[in-house]
Every structure is written in structure tokens, then in C-alpha cells.
Enzyme design. Structure first.
Site, PDB file in Angstrom:
ATOM      1  N   ARG A   1     -27.947 -38.159  39.227  1.00  0.00           N
ATOM      2  CA  ARG A   1     -27.895 -37.251  40.392  1.00  0.00           C
ATOM      3  C   ARG A   1     -26.485 -37.149  40.977  1.00  0.00           C
ATOM      4  O   ARG A   1     -26.332 -37.036  42.195  1.00  0.00           O
ATOM      5  CB  ARG A   1     -28.862 -37.697  41.492  1.00  0.00           C
ATOM      6  CG  ARG A   1     -30.317 -37.475  41.165  1.00  0.00           C
ATOM      7  CD  ARG A   1     -30.715 -36.028  41.430  1.00  0.00           C
ATOM      8  NE  ARG A   1     -32.054 -35.774  40.930  1.00  0.00           N
ATOM      9  CZ  ARG A   1     -33.164 -35.933  41.666  1.00  0.00           C
ATOM     10  NH1 ARG A   1     -33.072 -36.304  42.904  1.00  0.00           N
ATOM     11  NH2 ARG A   1     -34.334 -35.697  41.127  1.00  0.00           N
TER      12      ARG A   1
ATOM     13  N   ARG B   1     -26.655 -33.058  46.710  1.00  0.00           N
ATOM     14  CA  ARG B   1     -26.358 -32.820  48.126  1.00  0.00           C
ATOM     15  C   ARG B   1     -25.259 -33.708  48.691  1.00  0.00           C
ATOM     16  O   ARG B   1     -24.750 -33.430  49.766  1.00  0.00           O
ATOM     17  CB  ARG B   1     -27.641 -32.968  48.950  1.00  0.00           C
ATOM     18  CG  ARG B   1     -28.515 -31.718  48.889  1.00  0.00           C
ATOM     19  CD  ARG B   1     -29.881 -31.955  49.501  1.00  0.00           C
ATOM     20  NE  ARG B   1     -30.730 -32.710  48.592  1.00  0.00           N
ATOM     21  CZ  ARG B   1     -31.974 -33.093  48.868  1.00  0.00           C
ATOM     22  NH1 ARG B   1     -32.514 -32.814  50.028  1.00  0.00           N
ATOM     23  NH2 ARG B   1     -32.676 -33.761  47.974  1.00  0.00           N
TER      24      ARG B   1
ATOM     25  N   ARG C   1     -24.877 -23.896  46.492  1.00  0.00           N
ATOM     26  CA  ARG C   1     -26.331 -23.748  46.469  1.00  0.00           C
ATOM     27  C   ARG C   1     -26.863 -22.964  47.671  1.00  0.00           C
ATOM     28  O   ARG C   1     -28.058 -22.621  47.688  1.00  0.00           O
ATOM     29  CB  ARG C   1     -26.986 -25.138  46.470  1.00  0.00           C
ATOM     30  CG  ARG C   1     -27.143 -25.836  45.118  1.00  0.00           C
ATOM     31  CD  ARG C   1     -28.321 -25.314  44.289  1.00  0.00           C
ATOM     32  NE  ARG C   1     -29.468 -24.937  45.079  1.00  0.00           N
ATOM     33  CZ  ARG C   1     -30.391 -25.771  45.511  1.00  0.00           C
ATOM     34  NH1 ARG C   1     -30.340 -27.030  45.205  1.00  0.00           N
ATOM     35  NH2 ARG C   1     -31.407 -25.338  46.224  1.00  0.00           N
TER      36      ARG C   1
ATOM     37  N   ASP D   1     -33.537 -29.477  35.881  1.00  0.00           N
ATOM     38  CA  ASP D   1     -34.583 -30.345  36.422  1.00  0.00           C
ATOM     39  C   ASP D   1     -35.641 -30.565  35.347  1.00  0.00           C
ATOM     40  O   ASP D   1     -35.775 -29.755  34.422  1.00  0.00           O
ATOM     41  CB  ASP D   1     -35.225 -29.746  37.673  1.00  0.00           C
ATOM     42  CG  ASP D   1     -36.008 -30.816  38.436  1.00  0.00           C
ATOM     43  OD1 ASP D   1     -35.378 -31.583  39.194  1.00  0.00           O
ATOM     44  OD2 ASP D   1     -37.232 -30.926  38.233  1.00  0.00           O
TER      45      ASP D   1
ATOM     46  N   TYR E   1     -46.730 -35.416  37.689  1.00  0.00           N
ATOM     47  CA  TYR E   1     -46.654 -34.245  38.572  1.00  0.00           C
ATOM     48  C   TYR E   1     -47.744 -33.231  38.261  1.00  0.00           C
ATOM     49  O   TYR E   1     -48.359 -32.653  39.165  1.00  0.00           O
ATOM     50  CB  TYR E   1     -45.291 -33.562  38.438  1.00  0.00           C
ATOM     51  CG  TYR E   1     -44.167 -34.323  39.107  1.00  0.00           C
ATOM     52  CD1 TYR E   1     -44.036 -34.325  40.494  1.00  0.00           C
ATOM     53  CD2 TYR E   1     -43.240 -35.034  38.365  1.00  0.00           C
ATOM     54  CE1 TYR E   1     -43.016 -35.026  41.117  1.00  0.00           C
ATOM     55  CE2 TYR E   1     -42.209 -35.735  38.982  1.00  0.00           C
ATOM     56  CZ  TYR E   1     -42.104 -35.729  40.349  1.00  0.00           C
ATOM     57  OH  TYR E   1     -41.095 -36.418  40.958  1.00  0.00           O
TER      58      TYR E   1
HETATM   59  O1  CP3 Z   1     -26.865 -34.694  38.623  1.00  0.00           O
HETATM   60  C1  CP3 Z   1     -27.870 -34.928  37.910  1.00  0.00           C
HETATM   61  O2  CP3 Z   1     -28.358 -36.072  37.767  1.00  0.00           O
HETATM   62  C2  CP3 Z   1     -28.452 -33.795  37.075  1.00  0.00           C
HETATM   63  C3  CP3 Z   1     -29.484 -33.066  37.642  1.00  0.00           C
HETATM   64  C4  CP3 Z   1     -30.895 -33.602  37.818  1.00  0.00           C
HETATM   65  C5  CP3 Z   1     -31.745 -33.037  38.803  1.00  0.00           C
HETATM   66  N1  CP3 Z   1     -32.999 -33.519  38.626  1.00  0.00           N
HETATM   67  C6  CP3 Z   1     -31.313 -32.051  39.803  1.00  0.00           C
HETATM   68  C7  CP3 Z   1     -32.048 -32.025  41.075  1.00  0.00           C
HETATM   69  C8  CP3 Z   1     -31.664 -34.494  37.083  1.00  0.00           C
HETATM   70  C9  CP3 Z   1     -31.244 -35.396  35.939  1.00  0.00           C
HETATM   71  C10 CP3 Z   1     -32.995 -34.433  37.609  1.00  0.00           C
HETATM   72  C11 CP3 Z   1     -34.127 -35.181  37.031  1.00  0.00           C
HETATM   73  C12 CP3 Z   1     -35.361 -35.324  37.830  1.00  0.00           C
HETATM   74  N2  CP3 Z   1     -35.993 -34.391  38.599  1.00  0.00           N
HETATM   75  C13 CP3 Z   1     -36.166 -36.482  37.798  1.00  0.00           C
HETATM   76  C14 CP3 Z   1     -35.859 -37.714  36.990  1.00  0.00           C
HETATM   77  C15 CP3 Z   1     -34.759 -38.498  37.606  1.00  0.00           C
HETATM   78  C16 CP3 Z   1     -35.165 -39.328  38.813  1.00  0.00           C
HETATM   79  O3  CP3 Z   1     -34.619 -39.043  39.888  1.00  0.00           O
HETATM   80  O4  CP3 Z   1     -36.000 -40.214  38.673  1.00  0.00           O
HETATM   81  C17 CP3 Z   1     -37.278 -36.256  38.625  1.00  0.00           C
HETATM   82  C18 CP3 Z   1     -38.379 -37.242  38.926  1.00  0.00           C
HETATM   83  C19 CP3 Z   1     -37.164 -34.925  39.123  1.00  0.00           C
HETATM   84  C20 CP3 Z   1     -38.104 -34.196  40.017  1.00  0.00           C
HETATM   85  C21 CP3 Z   1     -37.401 -33.818  41.276  1.00  0.00           C
HETATM   86  N3  CP3 Z   1     -36.603 -32.694  41.406  1.00  0.00           N
HETATM   87  C22 CP3 Z   1     -37.320 -34.556  42.488  1.00  0.00           C
HETATM   88  C23 CP3 Z   1     -38.055 -35.841  42.772  1.00  0.00           C
HETATM   89  C24 CP3 Z   1     -36.447 -33.844  43.341  1.00  0.00           C
HETATM   90  C25 CP3 Z   1     -35.961 -34.256  44.716  1.00  0.00           C
HETATM   91  C26 CP3 Z   1     -36.649 -33.556  45.821  1.00  0.00           C
HETATM   92  C27 CP3 Z   1     -35.856 -33.784  47.106  1.00  0.00           C
HETATM   93  O5  CP3 Z   1     -35.386 -32.776  47.651  1.00  0.00           O
HETATM   94  O6  CP3 Z   1     -35.723 -34.915  47.535  1.00  0.00           O
HETATM   95  C28 CP3 Z   1     -36.024 -32.699  42.641  1.00  0.00           C
HETATM   96  C29 CP3 Z   1     -35.063 -31.681  43.127  1.00  0.00           C
HETATM   97  C30 CP3 Z   1     -33.689 -31.852  42.578  1.00  0.00           C
HETATM   98  N4  CP3 Z   1     -33.408 -31.945  41.247  1.00  0.00           N
HETATM   99  C31 CP3 Z   1     -32.476 -31.842  43.301  1.00  0.00           C
HETATM  100  C32 CP3 Z   1     -31.442 -31.933  42.366  1.00  0.00           C
HETATM  101  C33 CP3 Z   1     -29.961 -31.914  42.627  1.00  0.00           C
HETATM  102  C34 CP3 Z   1     -32.354 -31.676  44.803  1.00  0.00           C
HETATM  103  C35 CP3 Z   1     -32.337 -30.236  45.082  1.00  0.00           C
HETATM  104  C36 CP3 Z   1     -31.645 -29.941  46.376  1.00  0.00           C
HETATM  105  O7  CP3 Z   1     -30.400 -29.909  46.366  1.00  0.00           O
HETATM  106  O8  CP3 Z   1     -32.339 -29.717  47.364  1.00  0.00           O
END
Ligand code: CP3
Length: 354
Positions: free
Chosen positions: A37, A41, A50, A86, A164
Site C-alpha cells: 500500500r 492516501r 484521486r 485492487d 468478500y
Molecule cells: O500500493 C499498493 O500496495 C498497490 C495497490 C493495492 C490496493 N489494494 C489499492 C487500494 C493493493 C496491493 C491492494 C490489495 C488489496 N485490496 C488487498 C490485499 C492487501 C491487504 O491490504 O491485505 C485487500 C484485502 C483489498 C481490498 C480493499 N480495497 C480494502 C480492504 C480497501 C481499503 C478500504 C479503505 O478505504 O480502508 C481497498 C481500497 C483500496 N485499495 C485503497 C487503495 C489505495 C484505498 C482507496 C482510497 O484511496 O480510498
């Protein structure tokens, strides 16, 4: 199938990078570091790019996805980019009704709980090259701009996706998915098989388009017993891992609270094990018989500690990691959104000085 001739691993651009060497079990001159990640943010430039764009829309816009992929590399000087996307993107590309809600994560309009539900997913057809085009275009744009810095492609593992899909959204202990595997094994295996096909196609598409390594996120596998993991999850994950390793790229396997599953996750067919912050790396290496490269495991909570405390922790992680054949420094889970980005840059400088 082999990688295209212009792939950065074949042209040699990334083949000898510190990241790819460490993933291959060597000790490069510079200790590599990147952060799960790292795009997100915590970066003001991310929040600016974004603004007003929904999460999934930004993943499906190739130029924006490439830009978001590059931002943390420019700012922190990390040894790898991870493609901005994602785990639910492959489902969205097939037309599954899914959204990513801020602060919540993926939300599916129709939970998947029966064999008929899985049959409807199958009816959507495969993730072919045409449907994967928004992703492969983003990967190509990112790889072109990255030079000799490798791009990591990633995907969600079938169990984490099922966690999910069955509940329709995030849940605390993934009871819905864990129930389904025992209450309706036929539906469960059909779901795992479909998820492996779709997420495997997503990962292979990123690799063929230029990713130099692959990471499979089974974030929620830590809710499973070793027996359930081995019997009801490993076959699907093993198929995904085999699909990318056949292309000749190294595969990392990571989950949260998976200390009990480390060996089973490696034996599913991973080259490198990602370790969360709960198990010290020397202990993890011992559990893995001392023959598996490790990635991890700075505690994300430590990023908020005074620098002296964080520095001592990073040094301890590196020291413990030195017993493994190779080590890529990372966090034990993702960057918290309110992290001071300057702290991450400082961690990179520290790791590179060791
Ligand atoms: O920088 C990186 O690591 C690459 C991008 C990445 C994202 N999601 C972008 C993202 C990666 C590798 C993921 C994988 C992902 N997504 C996982 C596995 C990794 C982990 O964290 O265990 C999981 C479980 C998800 C599902 C998911 N998508 C979650 C739990 C969330 C967070 C929700 C929140 O707002 O708290 C997302 C959204 C997400 N995916 C964001 C990002 C940058 C946040 C979006 C935002 O900016 O609002």
C-alpha cells in the site's frame, strides 16, 4: 507460454535488480525495500490525483493507474513499484457488480452463496485479453516509465476473494466463507475454482504486460485452521501460483496472521514468503527450514513511533532477516493512510545504508 521478447526480465532491464535478485534467493549489494500500500492516501500527490475519481474508475484508467503506481517510487526511492489496482478489479472487468467504498473496502451487490450463484459467475465468461486491456495498458505505461525498477503485479488469492464474495463485504472472521466450505463443499469448490481462473488470468496478464514479479495476497487466510487451509484452499491458490511461475517470474505469497500457515503457503508454490508483523523473521525462517527468501515485516504501528524507536525496530527486523537466504524489507501489512510520508522515505534511506 513464455514472456514476450521485450519483457524487462528478458531484455535484462530488471533481471539483476536488487528486488529480483533477492526474490531469487541471492543477497544483492543493496538491501531492497518497498511497502505494501505504498500508493495511497499517505501521499498528498495521491490524494490530489484521486480527487473526485472513484477507486475502481482510477484502477481502470491506464494513465491514472500508471501515475499512481509511479508516485511512491519517485518520492521514496523504493526498489519496486506495485501496480496500482485492487483485488476485485478482475471481477469488475467481467461485469460483476462491485464497488470499493472508502473506509469499508469491496462491496458486492449480490453475495455468492450457492452453486447457482457460482454458475452465474461462470456464465460471465473468462477474463480474456480484450477484457483485461485497461489493466495491461496501465502496466505497459508504468513499466515504460520505470526503467530498471521492477514492477510487481499482484492479485487476491481465491480464499480472500471468497471471503468478500460470500458475505458481500468485509467481515471480522470470515464466518460466511468458512461455513460454506463445510456446509456446501460443491459450491465452495466451484467458487474457489472460478476465483482461481479469474484472479490467475488477472495476475498473468500483468506479468505478460511487463511485471517482473508477482505477489498473491491471501490477506484473510489467517482466519483458517491449517487443516481447512490445506484441504479447501491450497489447491486453488497453488494453481494461481503455478500459472505465474510457469512464465518464469518469482511469486511472493502473503497473508495476515498466517504464522501457523507459513509452511503450507510456501508449499502451495511460492518462491518468497511475506511475513506479517507478528512472527519475527528469524522464527519465520526457522519454521520454513531456512531455505525460503522472506519479505517483511516492519510493524505498521511503529511508523508512528519516535524515530529512535522505529530505527531500532527496522535494524532488528534486518538483523533477524539476515538468517534467511534473502530478505526484502517491507511492512508486516499495508501503510496506514495517516502515515507521515517522510517517515517512509527515511526508512528507505536507513535500509539502503545497512
Ligand atoms: O500500493 C499498493 O500496495 C498497490 C495497490 C493495492 C490496493 N489494494 C489499492 C487500494 C493493493 C496491493 C491492494 C490489495 C488489496 N485490496 C488487498 C490485499 C492487501 C491487504 O491490504 O491485505 C485487500 C484485502 C483489498 C481490498 C480493499 N480495497 C480494502 C480492504 C480497501 C481499503 C478500504 C479503505 O478505504 O480502508 C481497498 C481500497 C483500496 N485499495 C485503497 C487503495 C489505495 C484505498 C482507496 C482510497 O484511496 O480510498
Amino acid at each position: 507460454m513464455t514472456l514476450p521478447e521485450d519483457h524487462p526480465l528478458r531484455t535484462g532491464r530488471t533481471a539483476n535488480s536488487p528486488l529480483v535478485s533477492a526474490y531469487s534467493g541471492h543477497r544483492p549489494r543493496r538491501l531492497p525495500v518497498w511497502f505494501m500500500r505504498q500508493a495511497g492516501r499517505s501521499l498528498p500527490e495521491y490524494r490530489a490525483s484521486r480527487a473526485g475519481v472513484a477507486m475502481l474508475d482510477s484502477c481502470l484508467d491506464p494513465d491514472l493507474a500508471a501515475e499512481l503506481t509511479l508516485q511512491p517510487v519517485r518520492r521514496h526511492g523504493v526498489d519496486a513499484a506495485i501496480f496500482f489496482s485492487d483485488i476485485v478489479v478482475p471481477m469488475a472487468l467481467l461485469g460483476v457488480d462491485v464497488k470499493i467504498e472508502p473506509g469499508v473496502g469491496p462491496v458486492f451487490a449480490s453475495p455468492v452463496r450457492t452453486l447457482d450463484d457460482v454458475a452465474r459467475l461462470r456464465d460471465l465468461g473468462p477474463l480474456d485479453d480484450e477484457r483485461a486491456a485497461p489493466v495491461t495498458a496501465g502496466v505497459r505505461a508504468a513499466v515504460a516509465a520505470l526503467g530498471d525498477t521492477p514492477l510487481i503485479g499482484f492479485a487476491g488469492a481465491p480464499f480472500t476473494l471468497a471471503a468478500y464474495l460470500v458475505e458481500g463485504r468485509a467481515s471480522r472472521d470470515h464466518l460466511g466463507a468458512r461455513r460454506l466450505m463445510h456446509s456446501d463443499p460443491a459450491a465452495w469448490h466451484a467458487l474457489m475454482s472460478w476465483a482461481a481462473d479469474v484472479t490467475g488470468a488477472f495476475l498473468q496478464a500483468q506479468v505478460r504486460a511487463g511485471a517482473s514479479a508477482a505477489q498473491l495476497f491471501d490477506s484473510w487466510a489467517g482466519s483458517l485452521s491449517l487443516t481447512d487451509y490445506t484441504q479447501h484452499v491450497v489447491p486453488a491458490s497453488a494453481r494461481v501460483l503455478a500459472g505465474v511461475r510457469e512464465l518464469g517470474v518469482r511469486a511472493v505469497h502473503f497473508g495476515v496472521a498466517t504464522g501457523e500457515l507459513l509452511v503450507a503457503m510456501r508449499d502451495a508454490g511460492a518462491d518468497v514468503m511475506g511475513v506479517d508483523y507478528r512472527v519475527p523473521l528469524d522464527e519465520a525462517s526457522w519454521r520454513l527450514g531456512g531455505r525460503t527468501p522472506l519479505q517483511g515485516n516492519v510493524d505498521p504501528a511503529m511508523l508512528a513511533a519516535p524515530w529512535e524507536v522505529l530505527e531500532a525496530h527496522v535494524r532488528d527486523v534486518v538483523e533477524r532477516g539476515s538468517v534467511a537466504p534473502a530478505h526484502v524489507v517491507n511492512l508486516g501489512h499495508g501503510v496506514p493512510p495517516d502515515t507521515d510520508p517522510d517517515v517512509l522515505t527515511r526508512v528507505v534511506e536507513l535500509v539502503h545504508s545497512l
